[in-house]
Design a protein around this motif. Sequence first.
Motif, PDB file in Angstrom:
ATOM      1  N   PRO A 142       0.829  -1.211   0.000  1.00  0.00           N
ATOM      2  CA  PRO A 142       0.000   0.000   0.000  1.00  0.00           C
ATOM      3  C   PRO A 142       0.861   1.258   0.000  1.00  0.00           C
ATOM      4  CG  PRO A 142       0.138  -0.872   2.218  1.00  0.00           C
ATOM      5  CD  PRO A 142       0.898  -1.829   1.338  1.00  0.00           C
ATOM      6  N   ASP A 143       0.423   2.274  -0.706  1.00  0.00           N
ATOM      7  CA  ASP A 143       0.948   3.636  -0.634  1.00  0.00           C
ATOM      8  C   ASP A 143       2.476   3.694  -0.648  1.00  0.00           C
ATOM      9  OD1 ASP A 143      -1.697   4.333  -0.604  1.00  0.00           O
ATOM     10  OD2 ASP A 143      -1.815   4.484   1.565  1.00  0.00           O
ATOM     11  N   ARG A 144       3.110   4.136   0.447  1.00  0.00           N
ATOM     12  CA  ARG A 144       4.543   4.409   0.444  1.00  0.00           C
ATOM     13  C   ARG A 144       5.415   3.163   0.378  1.00  0.00           C
ATOM     14  NH1 ARG A 144       5.441   9.827   1.517  1.00  0.00           N
ATOM     15  NH2 ARG A 144       3.549  10.890   0.869  1.00  0.00           N
ATOM     16  N   TYR A 145       4.818   1.983   0.324  1.00  0.00           N
ATOM     17  CA  TYR A 145       5.593   0.764   0.131  1.00  0.00           C
ATOM     18  C   TYR A 145       5.877   0.506  -1.350  1.00  0.00           C
ATOM     19  CZ  TYR A 145       5.123  -0.722   5.006  1.00  0.00           C
ATOM     20  OH  TYR A 145       5.219  -0.819   6.375  1.00  0.00           O
ATOM     21  N   VAL A 146       5.330   1.340  -2.201  1.00  0.00           N
ATOM     22  CA  VAL A 146       5.545   1.163  -3.640  1.00  0.00           C
ATOM     23  C   VAL A 146       5.942   2.495  -4.258  1.00  0.00           C
ATOM     24  CG1 VAL A 146       3.084   1.514  -4.148  1.00  0.00           C
ATOM     25  CG2 VAL A 146       4.524   0.349  -5.809  1.00  0.00           C
ATOM     26  N   GLU A 147       6.913   2.444  -5.162  1.00  0.00           N
ATOM     27  CA  GLU A 147       7.333   3.610  -5.918  1.00  0.00           C
ATOM     28  C   GLU A 147       7.302   3.268  -7.398  1.00  0.00           C
ATOM     29  OE1 GLU A 147      11.196   4.698  -4.537  1.00  0.00           O
ATOM     30  OE2 GLU A 147      10.448   5.633  -2.694  1.00  0.00           O
ATOM     31  N   GLY A 148       7.181   4.320  -8.220  1.00  0.00           N
ATOM     32  CA  GLY A 148       7.157   4.082  -9.656  1.00  0.00           C
ATOM     33  C   GLY A 148       6.997   5.373 -10.411  1.00  0.00           C
ATOM     34  N   THR A 149       6.228   5.310 -11.495  1.00  0.00           N
ATOM     35  CA  THR A 149       6.061   6.453 -12.383  1.00  0.00           C
ATOM     36  C   THR A 149       4.609   6.903 -12.394  1.00  0.00           C
ATOM     37  OG1 THR A 149       7.847   5.613 -13.785  1.00  0.00           O
ATOM     38  CG2 THR A 149       6.383   7.272 -14.750  1.00  0.00           C
ATOM     39  N   CYS A 150       4.423   8.211 -12.348  1.00  0.00           N
ATOM     40  CA  CYS A 150       3.070   8.754 -12.406  1.00  0.00           C
ATOM     41  C   CYS A 150       2.476   8.537 -13.794  1.00  0.00           C
ATOM     42  CB  CYS A 150       3.090  10.254 -12.075  1.00  0.00           C
ATOM     43  SG  CYS A 150       1.492  11.066 -12.267  1.00  0.00           S
ATOM     44  N   PRO A 151       1.268   7.989 -13.889  1.00  0.00           N
ATOM     45  CA  PRO A 151       0.664   7.748 -15.200  1.00  0.00           C
ATOM     46  C   PRO A 151       0.210   9.030 -15.898  1.00  0.00           C
ATOM     47  CG  PRO A 151      -0.916   7.254 -13.469  1.00  0.00           C
ATOM     48  CD  PRO A 151       0.381   7.562 -12.781  1.00  0.00           C
ATOM     49  N   TYR A 152       0.165  10.140 -15.176  1.00  0.00           N
ATOM     50  CA  TYR A 152      -0.344  11.386 -15.745  1.00  0.00           C
ATOM     51  C   TYR A 152       0.763  12.293 -16.280  1.00  0.00           C
ATOM     52  CZ  TYR A 152      -4.580   9.888 -13.380  1.00  0.00           C
ATOM     53  OH  TYR A 152      -5.671   9.160 -12.962  1.00  0.00           O
ATOM     54  N   CYS A 153       1.913  12.318 -15.589  1.00  0.00           N
ATOM     55  CA  CYS A 153       2.978  13.233 -16.020  1.00  0.00           C
ATOM     56  C   CYS A 153       4.320  12.560 -16.225  1.00  0.00           C
ATOM     57  CB  CYS A 153       3.128  14.381 -15.023  1.00  0.00           C
ATOM     58  SG  CYS A 153       3.827  13.873 -13.428  1.00  0.00           S
ATOM     59  N   GLY A 154       4.457  11.284 -15.845  1.00  0.00           N
ATOM     60  CA  GLY A 154       5.697  10.564 -16.079  1.00  0.00           C
ATOM     61  C   GLY A 154       6.780  10.774 -15.040  1.00  0.00           C
ATOM     62  N   GLU A 155       6.491  11.558 -13.995  1.00  0.00           N
ATOM     63  CA  GLU A 155       7.492  11.795 -12.962  1.00  0.00           C
ATOM     64  C   GLU A 155       7.387  10.723 -11.877  1.00  0.00           C
ATOM     65  OE1 GLU A 155       9.895  13.987 -12.994  1.00  0.00           O
ATOM     66  OE2 GLU A 155       9.257  14.938 -14.868  1.00  0.00           O
ATOM     67  N   LYS A 156       8.345  10.797 -10.932  1.00  0.00           N
ATOM     68  CA  LYS A 156       8.383   9.817  -9.850  1.00  0.00           C
ATOM     69  C   LYS A 156       7.139   9.923  -8.974  1.00  0.00           C
ATOM     70  CE  LYS A 156      11.179   8.391  -5.873  1.00  0.00           C
ATOM     71  NZ  LYS A 156      12.391   8.669  -5.062  1.00  0.00           N
ATOM     72  N   ALA A 157       6.609   8.767  -8.584  1.00  0.00           N
ATOM     73  CA  ALA A 157       5.415   8.735  -7.739  1.00  0.00           C
ATOM     74  C   ALA A 157       5.624   7.736  -6.620  1.00  0.00           C
ATOM     75  CB  ALA A 157       4.185   8.357  -8.558  1.00  0.00           C
ATOM     76  N   ARG A 158       4.993   8.023  -5.495  1.00  0.00           N
ATOM     77  CA  ARG A 158       5.024   7.113  -4.358  1.00  0.00           C
ATOM     78  C   ARG A 158       3.600   6.779  -3.962  1.00  0.00           C
ATOM     79  NH1 ARG A 158       8.696   9.607   0.275  1.00  0.00           N
ATOM     80  NH2 ARG A 158       7.490  11.454  -0.230  1.00  0.00           N
ATOM     81  N   GLY A 159       3.203   5.564  -4.202  1.00  0.00           N
ATOM     82  CA  GLY A 159       1.923   5.049  -3.719  1.00  0.00           C
ATOM     83  C   GLY A 159       0.718   5.875  -4.068  1.00  0.00           C
ATOM     84  N   ASP A 160       0.340   6.781  -3.171  1.00  0.00           N
ATOM     85  CA  ASP A 160      -0.914   7.503  -3.348  1.00  0.00           C
ATOM     86  C   ASP A 160      -0.729   8.932  -3.833  1.00  0.00           C
ATOM     87  OD1 ASP A 160       0.232   8.400  -1.026  1.00  0.00           O
ATOM     88  OD2 ASP A 160      -1.619   8.403   0.150  1.00  0.00           O
ATOM     89  N   GLU A 161       0.476   9.278  -4.310  1.00  0.00           N
ATOM     90  CA  GLU A 161       0.652  10.631  -4.833  1.00  0.00           C
ATOM     91  C   GLU A 161       1.850  10.720  -5.764  1.00  0.00           C
ATOM     92  OE1 GLU A 161       3.274  12.686  -1.287  1.00  0.00           O
ATOM     93  OE2 GLU A 161       1.109  12.913  -1.287  1.00  0.00           O
ATOM     94  N   CYS A 162       1.779  11.683  -6.669  1.00  0.00           N
ATOM     95  CA  CYS A 162       2.889  11.991  -7.568  1.00  0.00           C
ATOM     96  C   CYS A 162       3.765  13.017  -6.862  1.00  0.00           C
ATOM     97  CB  CYS A 162       2.365  12.543  -8.896  1.00  0.00           C
ATOM     98  SG  CYS A 162       3.686  13.101  -9.999  1.00  0.00           S
ATOM     99  N   ASP A 163       4.936  12.594  -6.425  1.00  0.00           N
ATOM    100  CA  ASP A 163       5.770  13.440  -5.586  1.00  0.00           C
ATOM    101  C   ASP A 163       6.424  14.595  -6.340  1.00  0.00           C
ATOM    102  OD1 ASP A 163       5.908  10.562  -4.375  1.00  0.00           O
ATOM    103  OD2 ASP A 163       6.431  11.922  -2.737  1.00  0.00           O
ATOM    104  N   GLU A 164       6.993  14.296  -7.497  1.00  0.00           N
ATOM    105  CA  GLU A 164       7.892  15.259  -8.129  1.00  0.00           C
ATOM    106  C   GLU A 164       7.352  15.851  -9.420  1.00  0.00           C
ATOM    107  OE1 GLU A 164      11.645  13.307  -8.465  1.00  0.00           O
ATOM    108  OE2 GLU A 164      11.745  12.848  -6.318  1.00  0.00           O
ATOM    109  N   GLY A 165       6.124  15.563  -9.740  1.00  0.00           N
ATOM    110  CA  GLY A 165       5.556  16.106 -10.959  1.00  0.00           C
ATOM    111  C   GLY A 165       4.261  16.845 -10.703  1.00  0.00           C
ATOM    112  N   CYS A 166       3.148  16.260 -11.194  1.00  0.00           N
ATOM    113  CA  CYS A 166       1.851  16.944 -11.120  1.00  0.00           C
ATOM    114  C   CYS A 166       1.243  16.917  -9.726  1.00  0.00           C
ATOM    115  CB  CYS A 166       0.881  16.308 -12.114  1.00  0.00           C
ATOM    116  SG  CYS A 166       0.465  14.579 -11.763  1.00  0.00           S
TER     117      CYS A 166
END
Length: 705
Positions: A142-166
């Motif tokens: 859940p949430d902060r146990y997973v990191e990846g790419t935001c599907p909306y802007c392509g920036e880094k995302a953590r679980g329940d939010e896009c940290d570094e983009g939108c």
Amino acid sequence: MSTDEFPTDSPAIVTCGLPYANGDLHIGHLRGYIGADAFNRALETMGQETAYVSGSDMHGTPVAVNAEQEGVDPEEFALEWHRKYEETFPKFNVDFDNYGHTHDETNTELTQEIVRTLDEEGYVYEKEIQVAYDPDADQYLPDRYVEGTCPYCGEKARGDECDEGCQRHLEPGEVEDPKSTITGNDAEYRERTHKFFRVSEFSDYLTEFLDNLEGTSNARNQPRQWIEEGLQDWCLTRDMEWGIDYPNGDDESTEDIVLYVWVDAPVEYIASTKQYSERVGTDEYDWERVWREDGEIVHVIGRDIIQHHTIFWPAMLEGADYNAPRAVAATGFITINGKGLSTSRNRAIWAEEYLEEGFHPDLLRYYLTTTGGLQQDVDFSWDAFQEKVNGELVGTVGNFWYRSLLFAYRNFEGTPDADVSEEVQERIEGAIGEIREAVNDYSLRGIGQAATRLAQFGNEYIQRNEPWKLTDEDPEQAAQVIRDCVQIAKAVAVLLEPITPDKSRQLWDQIGEDGEIADAGLEAALETPPRSFEEPGELFEKIEDDRVAELNEELEDRVAAAGADDDQEGKVGTESDDTDSDESAAMANADTDDLEPLLEDRIGFEEFQDVDIRVGRIETAEGIEGADDLARLEVDIGFETRQVVAGIKQLHDLEELPGEKCILLANMEPAELFGVESNGMVLAAGEQADLLTTHGDAEVGEKVR
């Protein structure tokens, strides 16, 4: 809730966003807690029945992750931080009527009751969704146990939010290319059954809610885009053990899940209010009247959590038959020396650090509440802090307090036996009116400025009348002048109490007043001060240049020692990292043949952060003698008024520009043009210098990003 101006006949509740119980507090956090405290105090001075509550956010994956890293139980970990917050807030004169936490029995019961009601009313349904899973750790992520790419802007995302983009809120399964933060391995998506809240059914209600919502304009405007785009239903549950159990315990599908942290976190506002009511009795304060009937609910939050407080939360309240918030006031972010606050690089002013430096908490309260509007970003630097303290608190307020009371003591042993002059009476009444207006505009800066301007008037009044000359020439007139000055000094203390409660209390005690200034209403500003009082002392101390140089060096050394590159944390709000709304861009059809080609060289996000662009308002505009194209503008950017030279003399009717909003590049090096210094650049488009402005109602001083 009513739409009447404060004070109203209904009880009010002021809340501030809950801090995650997982780390030290810094001034980015304190801005909200101090701001909400000051607003609540201001309501009290107006005679409004009100209370101030909050609590620690004990749940969520950040707490679970950090507890796991330290090898302790999440409850033990979170309670330790909760107790530390309870000790820290009073040190900054943040006076909660109740400060609870989300893991206590009251919040657990209320949260489950509200979710049960939503379920029974048909607002909750089950849905099969894709959830990240770590096969090596053999657990869902859940949430902060997973990191990846935001599907909306392509920036880094953590679980329940896009940290570094939108910075968009993300539902489970939306993160692309998921990786497990537990093992660092690629995660895979597997189907799981989860509970969803039908937020989409509340679209019309939320539109009307925003139409009536008071507070800051960003809290009203940002959510409209999400509604227009089409509201998505909200996943209420998570695959983890730490949290509040879903209330339907007999349902097998809810055995291994808990409620999402953003379900139980805002319910703590209700729970904390209930705990306060139970402690003092419903005759003194009735929590059910506030939350179930006609209470005036005011939320002061960080800008990063607007979506939660203006979409999810009011929908929950409406679905469970609770009262809606009257106002949501969203604060801007804090930067340090013009750069993003970074906890990993230690580029922060920590709460304990500030206190250890020996500065009085009221100095920081004054700086954070009166530097810019509530929703504007505030840059903290020791130099700016020194300038504000020395200029306004020492030079204006403190100087007037000391010189007027000392003269009164030495010549009259207290308050002279005379009536207040009509001029001073009207000036104090005017300041009281400014306070009332500022409170109803949710303007903390306005509250502080009203008091400081009154002190400035006092300095001008005493200088203009020169009572030191009148003591021999006209003793009666001297008594009149000093009587006025003592009244002004008392009035400033009363009006400034919401911002500087301890310093105002000290002044109150110096003039021999009975009772507590915190219990005095605005009308006390016009009540006669005690006839006699002791010799006063100076209440504010000047901050010296060498002290500021030491503090700057210490901060630079700490940042350098942290070593790592900027972690992109940037700005800090309250419960979560940045979750500002996604600003979508639209491109109009245009003939591009005559446009300048785009530059091939690109700049990085860090370089863009170094550019400080502000919303301004043109106050005056006049041509520069001898210059064909240049005009001299005075532009208000919230913090100050800038003189700017712009090449618009032949392209605009200068007489029509005052009052117009503009966009100003604020951190350009000053330049001199035709003997006139230009301190910034007004932005314009094309050969006709089409001045850039704002589409909505962004406040003067708001940062363009």
